[in-house]
Design an enzyme around this catalytic site. Structure first.
Site, PDB file in Angstrom:
ATOM      1  N   TYR A   1       0.867  -1.190   0.000  1.00 54.41           N
ATOM      2  CA  TYR A   1       0.000   0.000   0.000  1.00 54.41           C
ATOM      3  C   TYR A   1       0.897   1.231   0.000  1.00 54.41           C
ATOM      4  O   TYR A   1       1.895   1.298   0.734  1.00 54.41           O
ATOM      5  CB  TYR A   1      -0.906   0.041   1.232  1.00 54.41           C
TER       6      TYR A   1
ATOM      7  N   GLU B   1      -3.270   7.761  -4.056  1.00 51.50           N
ATOM      8  CA  GLU B   1      -3.110   6.428  -3.471  1.00 51.50           C
ATOM      9  C   GLU B   1      -2.899   5.365  -4.540  1.00 51.50           C
ATOM     10  O   GLU B   1      -3.501   5.414  -5.610  1.00 51.50           O
ATOM     11  CB  GLU B   1      -4.370   6.102  -2.657  1.00 51.50           C
TER      12      GLU B   1
END
Length: 379
Positions: free
Chosen positions: A101, A189
């Site tokens: 992530y 992101e």
């Protein structure tokens, strides 16, 4: 404004990030054309401005043509969190060996941008924060110096010991930070950032959340506004200088000032009602603005009553009353309207409304108005 995955990936590609080629399809005919030139296996992903696509069945792998058609049809006919899927993104499926992530956002507690990473990619980062907070690392970015090369390398080496892969990830971190800054984003992101079975690094999913208040400085982002998923009345409201957000209740609101609008919604909920919208008309008494505000509220068929709550400070309430009268005479209103005007010249304003011949319910306080609007909505 929340960009769809394919839009965020387009921006990432412009910054030379390793994004797999993808094809946006709106129909099965589009899918059939794409399948003529793409290698299997493929991944088919719903394009909607909400999370939780995977859990809802909006992300599927297809191993052959028949599977691809069947699964594309299923996704294009589904709703995810009540939002119909109107587009899908088809890409060649990457053989994933490892997932990470990577995200950048503003930490308001410290007033700094932070880079957030985790070795547990591909899942809901909020869930990881709850169940395994130690798996998430945060790196503060100096607002004056920005992200420096050695910091990007340090972050990358905390994700992997492989020098070659770490250098690739550090480049992606730098590019993601540049996207975040150039878009004046609230969030940029990648989830997941993956390593495939050939040790290549890929951006598999992408998200950009922009700050609407900065869009006037970032005109290129208007090209990414997807009208398929935006409320047309929210767009109309912006054109007339109104702040409007549609909600799920049945009591329409028209208020001047964001703080008063929030307080009005709180009072409506206190008396057992549910607001149908947030609508701040600002300090103007312009009849056209008032007319458009009412048209937007009345466009919602769930609205059973309307509460107009106006405080006249610098703007005189008699000017506002005249604006309301002029606007109301031009539109058909088929639900009860409760009006509370307070402030400069309020007695004159109330008299004007009472003598206007309009079917309005005039109240003296916000509490009385909210209570009456809830009562009328429930009748």
């Amino acid at each position: 404004m929340k960009l769809l995955e394919y839009q965020a990936k387009e921006i990432f590609k412009n910054y030379q990030m390793p994004v797999p080629d993808g094809f946006v399809c709106k129909s099965i005919e589009d899918v059939e054309n794409v399948l003529k030139s793409i290698k299997f296996p493929i991944v088919i992903k719903a394009q909607v401005p909400v999370g939780g696509r995977g859990k809802a069945g909006g992300v599927k792998i297809a191993m052959n043509y028949e599977e691809a058609i069947e699964k594309s049809k299923a996704i294009l006919n589904m709703k995810i969190k009540s939002i119909p899927v109107k587009k899908i993104l088809i890409s060649h499926a990457v053989n994933i060996k490892k997932e990470f992530y990577l995200g950048i956002t503003l930490d308001r507690k410290i007033n700094k941008n932070v880079i957030i990473t985790s070795k547990e990619g591909g899942v809901d980062i909020e869930e990881v924060a709850k169940t395994n907070p130690s798996a998430i690392l945060k790196y503060e970015i100096d607002p004056f110096l920005g992200l420096r090369d050695y910091e990007a390398r340090e972050i990358a080496y905390n994700l992997t010991d492989d020098k070659t892969i770490a250098m690739e990830i550090s480049k992606i971190i730098k590019k993601l930070y540049q996207v975040y800054i150039d878009c004046e984003a609230q969030l940029a992101e990648i989830n997941p950032l993956v390593i495939d079975d050939e040790n290549k690094v890929w951006v598999i999913d992408a998200k950009i959340l922009t700050d609407d208040n900065a869009l006037f400085r970032r005109n290129f982002l208007e090209n990414y506004r997807d009208l398929d998923y935006e409320n047309p009345y929210e767009i109309m409201a912006k054109e007339y200088g109104l702040s409007f957000i549609k909600l799920d209740g049945n009591i329409g609101n028209m208020v001047n000032g964001a703080g008063l609008a929030m307080a009005t919604m709180d009072v409506i909920k206190y008396y057992g009602g549910e607001p149908a919208n947030f609508l701040d008309v600002g300090g103007s008494s312009n009849p056209l603005k008032t007319k458009k505000a009412m048209e937007i509220i009345l466009s919602d068929k769930n609205v059973k009553s309307i509460f107009i709550n106006i405080f006249g400070g610098i703007t005189r309430t008699d000017d506002i009353a005249q604006g309301l009268i002029s606007a109301f005479k031009e539109i058909e209103i088929n639900v009860p309207v409760v009006v509370r005007l307070t402030g400069t010249n309020e007695e004159i304003a109330k008299k004007m409304l009472k003598e206007s011949g309009l079917n309005l319910i005039i109240v003296d306080s916000m509490s009385d108005g909210a209570k009456k609007a809830v009562e009328l909505a429930n009748n």
